[in-house]
Design a protein around this motif. Structure first.
Motif, PDB file in Angstrom:
ATOM      1  N   SER A 133      13.335  50.566   7.883  1.00  0.00           N
ATOM      2  CA  SER A 133      12.872  50.703   9.799  1.00  0.00           C
ATOM      3  C   SER A 133      12.138  49.100  10.223  1.00  0.00           C
ATOM      4  O   SER A 133      10.803  49.924   8.908  1.00  0.00           O
ATOM      5  N   LEU A 134      11.913  49.497  11.416  1.00  0.00           N
ATOM      6  CA  LEU A 134      11.161  48.335  11.844  1.00  0.00           C
ATOM      7  C   LEU A 134      10.701  48.770  13.171  1.00  0.00           C
ATOM      8  O   LEU A 134      11.167  49.465  14.034  1.00  0.00           O
ATOM      9  N   CYS A 135       9.352  48.286  13.165  1.00  0.00           N
ATOM     10  CA  CYS A 135       8.852  48.881  14.326  1.00  0.00           C
ATOM     11  C   CYS A 135       7.499  47.415  14.716  1.00  0.00           C
ATOM     12  O   CYS A 135       7.650  46.469  14.023  1.00  0.00           O
ATOM     13  N   GLN A 136       7.045  47.766  15.779  1.00  0.00           N
ATOM     14  CA  GLN A 136       6.184  46.373  16.092  1.00  0.00           C
ATOM     15  C   GLN A 136       5.125  46.571  16.839  1.00  0.00           C
ATOM     16  O   GLN A 136       4.218  46.897  17.202  1.00  0.00           O
ATOM     17  N   ARG A 137       4.359  47.924  16.460  1.00  0.00           N
ATOM     18  CA  ARG A 137       3.101  49.023  16.748  1.00  0.00           C
ATOM     19  C   ARG A 137       2.199  48.620  17.063  1.00  0.00           C
ATOM     20  O   ARG A 137       1.676  48.218  17.797  1.00  0.00           O
ATOM     21  N   LYS A 138       1.787  48.031  15.660  1.00  0.00           N
ATOM     22  CA  LYS A 138       0.450  47.022  15.211  1.00  0.00           C
ATOM     23  C   LYS A 138       0.719  46.012  17.225  1.00  0.00           C
ATOM     24  O   LYS A 138      -1.051  45.783  17.810  1.00  0.00           O
ATOM     25  N   TYR A 139       1.458  45.427  17.311  1.00  0.00           N
ATOM     26  CA  TYR A 139       1.418  44.358  18.083  1.00  0.00           C
ATOM     27  C   TYR A 139       1.971  44.994  20.122  1.00  0.00           C
ATOM     28  O   TYR A 139       0.850  43.865  20.600  1.00  0.00           O
ATOM     29  N   ALA A 140       2.508  45.972  19.720  1.00  0.00           N
ATOM     30  CA  ALA A 140       2.384  47.039  20.503  1.00  0.00           C
ATOM     31  C   ALA A 140       0.869  47.276  21.564  1.00  0.00           C
ATOM     32  O   ALA A 140       0.359  47.066  22.135  1.00  0.00           O
ATOM     33  N   LEU A 141       0.500  47.723  20.727  1.00  0.00           N
ATOM     34  CA  LEU A 141      -1.273  48.326  21.038  1.00  0.00           C
ATOM     35  C   LEU A 141      -2.142  46.871  20.896  1.00  0.00           C
ATOM     36  O   LEU A 141      -3.136  47.565  21.836  1.00  0.00           O
ATOM     37  N   GLU A 142      -1.562  45.551  20.786  1.00  0.00           N
ATOM     38  CA  GLU A 142      -2.636  44.754  21.343  1.00  0.00           C
ATOM     39  C   GLU A 142      -1.888  43.995  22.805  1.00  0.00           C
ATOM     40  O   GLU A 142      -2.550  43.652  23.547  1.00  0.00           O
ATOM     41  N   ILE A 143      -0.831  44.722  23.164  1.00  0.00           N
ATOM     42  CA  ILE A 143      -0.637  44.458  23.811  1.00  0.00           C
ATOM     43  C   ILE A 143      -1.325  45.899  24.998  1.00  0.00           C
ATOM     44  O   ILE A 143      -1.824  45.127  26.249  1.00  0.00           O
ATOM     45  N   LEU A 144      -1.074  46.716  24.652  1.00  0.00           N
ATOM     46  CA  LEU A 144      -2.100  47.697  25.869  1.00  0.00           C
ATOM     47  C   LEU A 144      -3.599  47.559  25.928  1.00  0.00           C
ATOM     48  O   LEU A 144      -3.856  47.642  26.680  1.00  0.00           O
ATOM     49  N   GLU A 145      -3.873  47.252  24.353  1.00  0.00           N
ATOM     50  CA  GLU A 145      -5.421  46.567  24.832  1.00  0.00           C
ATOM     51  C   GLU A 145      -5.740  45.361  25.195  1.00  0.00           C
ATOM     52  O   GLU A 145      -6.664  45.526  26.487  1.00  0.00           O
ATOM     53  N   ASP A 146      -5.148  43.847  25.467  1.00  0.00           N
ATOM     54  CA  ASP A 146      -5.214  42.698  26.274  1.00  0.00           C
ATOM     55  C   ASP A 146      -4.914  42.793  27.798  1.00  0.00           C
ATOM     56  O   ASP A 146      -6.347  42.712  28.723  1.00  0.00           O
ATOM     57  N   PHE A 147      -3.852  43.843  28.052  1.00  0.00           N
ATOM     58  CA  PHE A 147      -4.134  44.470  29.858  1.00  0.00           C
ATOM     59  C   PHE A 147      -4.528  45.882  29.613  1.00  0.00           C
ATOM     60  O   PHE A 147      -5.025  46.159  31.087  1.00  0.00           O
ATOM     61  N   GLY A 148      -5.899  46.447  29.157  1.00  0.00           N
ATOM     62  CA  GLY A 148      -6.244  47.686  30.081  1.00  0.00           C
ATOM     63  C   GLY A 148      -5.296  48.864  29.229  1.00  0.00           C
ATOM     64  O   GLY A 148      -5.713  49.595  31.212  1.00  0.00           O
ATOM     65  N   PHE A 149      -4.515  48.898  29.357  1.00  0.00           N
ATOM     66  CA  PHE A 149      -3.571  50.231  29.167  1.00  0.00           C
ATOM     67  C   PHE A 149      -3.422  51.494  28.189  1.00  0.00           C
ATOM     68  O   PHE A 149      -2.962  52.366  27.649  1.00  0.00           O
ATOM     69  N   LEU A 150      -5.186  50.830  27.469  1.00  0.00           N
ATOM     70  CA  LEU A 150      -4.797  51.925  25.833  1.00  0.00           C
ATOM     71  C   LEU A 150      -5.327  53.606  26.791  1.00  0.00           C
ATOM     72  O   LEU A 150      -5.012  54.383  26.189  1.00  0.00           O
ATOM     73  N   GLY A 151      -5.644  53.597  27.923  1.00  0.00           N
ATOM     74  CA  GLY A 151      -6.146  54.771  28.835  1.00  0.00           C
ATOM     75  C   GLY A 151      -5.675  55.810  29.046  1.00  0.00           C
ATOM     76  O   GLY A 151      -5.727  56.255  30.146  1.00  0.00           O
ATOM     77  N   PHE A 152      -4.823  54.594  30.088  1.00  0.00           N
ATOM     78  CA  PHE A 152      -3.981  55.220  30.828  1.00  0.00           C
ATOM     79  C   PHE A 152      -2.653  56.354  30.091  1.00  0.00           C
ATOM     80  O   PHE A 152      -2.358  56.371  29.404  1.00  0.00           O
ATOM     81  N   LYS A 153      -2.565  57.091  31.707  1.00  0.00           N
ATOM     82  CA  LYS A 153      -1.310  57.653  31.560  1.00  0.00           C
ATOM     83  C   LYS A 153      -0.107  57.616  30.947  1.00  0.00           C
ATOM     84  O   LYS A 153       0.268  56.665  31.637  1.00  0.00           O
ATOM     85  N   PRO A 154       0.573  58.061  29.969  1.00  0.00           N
ATOM     86  CA  PRO A 154       1.676  57.323  29.255  1.00  0.00           C
ATOM     87  C   PRO A 154       2.706  57.787  30.467  1.00  0.00           C
ATOM     88  O   PRO A 154       2.848  58.984  30.642  1.00  0.00           O
ATOM     89  N   SER A 155       4.263  57.178  30.387  1.00  0.00           N
ATOM     90  CA  SER A 155       5.165  57.157  31.054  1.00  0.00           C
ATOM     91  C   SER A 155       6.392  57.515  29.660  1.00  0.00           C
ATOM     92  O   SER A 155       6.931  57.160  29.210  1.00  0.00           O
ATOM     93  N   LYS A 156       7.452  58.438  30.336  1.00  0.00           N
ATOM     94  CA  LYS A 156       8.762  58.425  29.285  1.00  0.00           C
ATOM     95  C   LYS A 156       9.455  57.694  29.009  1.00  0.00           C
ATOM     96  O   LYS A 156      10.480  57.954  28.894  1.00  0.00           O
ATOM     97  N   PHE A 157       9.469  57.198  30.487  1.00  0.00           N
ATOM     98  CA  PHE A 157      10.940  56.164  30.331  1.00  0.00           C
ATOM     99  C   PHE A 157      10.397  54.633  31.374  1.00  0.00           C
ATOM    100  O   PHE A 157       9.325  54.655  32.029  1.00  0.00           O
ATOM    101  N   PRO A 158      10.932  53.972  31.003  1.00  0.00           N
ATOM    102  CA  PRO A 158       9.958  52.821  31.888  1.00  0.00           C
ATOM    103  C   PRO A 158      10.564  52.306  33.097  1.00  0.00           C
ATOM    104  O   PRO A 158       9.867  51.307  33.358  1.00  0.00           O
ATOM    105  N   MET A 159      11.453  52.470  33.232  1.00  0.00           N
ATOM    106  CA  MET A 159      11.805  52.118  35.070  1.00  0.00           C
ATOM    107  C   MET A 159      12.529  52.722  35.677  1.00  0.00           C
ATOM    108  O   MET A 159      13.484  54.153  35.548  1.00  0.00           O
TER     109      MET A 159
END
Length: 389
Positions: free
Chosen positions: A118-144
């Motif tokens: 299995s491949l993923c980029q969890r660490k990279y994804a969390l860094e993006i969320l942290e840099d843009f201040g979205f770690l505490g936002f309500k998640p969405s179930k589909f992207p658009m």
């Protein structure tokens, strides 16, 4: 190379002769690759023509492949002793740092088990969320949002354009293991030069979707057989600004999802059949490249590749050698696909629109359809309790 001040008398026209490429110079990376690749070739490796970063060698019954990215190297072999011997050889030529079994490579998190990889980029994804201040936002179930149409002229211009460009650039790299983001990021990347508030809002929606499952990735089961199959689709005149269509495809080796693409076409298609045919042409080119890559890896694939399309008109154009008024302007594309069919390396088949997996890369979908198609691609959350281990 210009000498440093004070090293030679003023007015002297002499320069330094460079005996060794220095780190930081423009040609340093090129010189490094030339040195490394020539060393491998002298050692009996063959450089792949499909991917110049791939080198392979056969040791009797042992097979060794090397994938190079600048000074990062990953090895794969069916014999552990072969890898150990080759690392010892490289260590004599270069200074190496052996990191052991592949777990983290260029931002990709790799997990291996008897059931697959299995491949993923969890660490990279969390860094993006942290840099843009979205770690505490309500998640969405589909992207658009479904049926969302973004335009270059609607909405207010963004005050800080560099922030939007930085965000989209990071999302593009995240799509390496996130096919679920391919369509959304492809749409948002079209507004890098002139972006407005609706584009930024849509990008924030993608971040909220990433927050829902930052460990989302792809899974390659170990039980897959070597059968190439692909699904292609097109969104005719989907761009509201240029009226160009979108080419979308996804490629599998049996159940392993290995390649996907969502990209706006270069020309305006005069009909939906033409747009679908251009998508089929792009998919057949991808299948040809993958077959060449499999040959370099000494993997036999004698059976035809299966190409599924939900447009019967497009399938008829591929099968019928007669040109008429509606197809003569796409003659080159017709020849390309038909030649592949006549050679026996490509077999086109019809797929129902509801079962065409490439539909995920064509348009923004609702939660039910989006989740259904994604589950059929072995795109799983690596950190979920339901993930195979």
């Amino acid at each position: 190379m210009t000498p440093p001040p004070g090293y030679v008398p003023k007015g002297d026209s002499r320069v330094c002769k460079l005996l060794k490429s220095l780190y930081g110079l423009k040609q340093a990376s090129r010189q490094w690759y030339s040195k490394f690749s020539s060393t491998l070739i002298e050692h009996g490796f063959n450089q792949s023509k499909a991917d110049y970063s791939l080198f392979t060698k056969v040791y009797g019954s042992c097979f060794l492949s090397i994938l190079v990215y600048v000074d990062d190297v990953i090895l794969a072999s069916n014999d552990s002793k072969t890898i150990s011997d080759f690392i010892f050889f490289l260590n004599q030529k270069f200074k190496l740092k052996d990191l052991g079994s592949a777990k983290y490579f260029l931002g990709l998190e790799i997990a291996q088990s008897s059931k697959g990889i299995s491949l993923c980029q969890r660490k990279y994804a969390l860094e993006i969320l942290e840099d843009f201040g979205f770690l505490g936002f309500k998640p969405s179930k589909f992207p658009m949002e479904p049926h969302l149409k973004l335009s270059r002229d609607n909405g207010d211009l963004i005050a800080d354009p560099s922030m939007y460009r930085r965000l989209i650039g990071r999302l593009i790299y995240l799509t390496l293991t996130r096919p679920d983001l391919a369509f959304s990021v492809q749409i948002l990347s079209q507004f890098m030069d002139k972006h407005r508030q609706p584009h930024l809002d849509a990008a924030y929606r993608v971040l909220r979707y990433i927050k829902n499952a930052p460990g989302q990735g792809i899974f390659f089961p170990s039980s897959s057989t070597c059968q190439l199959k692909a699904f292609c689709d097109s969104d005719w005149a989907g761009c509201s600004d240029s009226r160009r269509s979108t080419t979308d495809f996804c490629v599998f080796i049996r159940d392993s999802f290995i390649s996907w693409k969502s990209k706006k076409q270069h020309t305006v298609s005069r009909s939906s059949a033409e747009a679908e045919y251009r998508a089929m042409t792009a998919t057949s080119c991808e299948l040809t490249w993958i077959r060449a890559l499999l040959a370099d890896l000494h993997i036999s694939h004698s059976q035809p590749s299966l190409l599924y399309c939900d447009s019967k008109a497009t399938l008829y154009i591929a099968a019928n050698p007669v040109f008429h008024e509606r197809t003569k302007h796409i003659e080159l594309d017709c020849h390309l696909v038909r030649d592949q069919i006549l050679k026996g390396v490509l077999h086109t088949m019809h797929a129902n629109s509801q079962l065409n997996l490439a539909d995920l890369f064509t348009k923004a979908l609702g939660l039910q359809v989006f989740s259904s198609l994604l589950s059929k691609m072995n795109a799983l959350n690596t950190y979920s309790p339901d993930h195979p281990s």
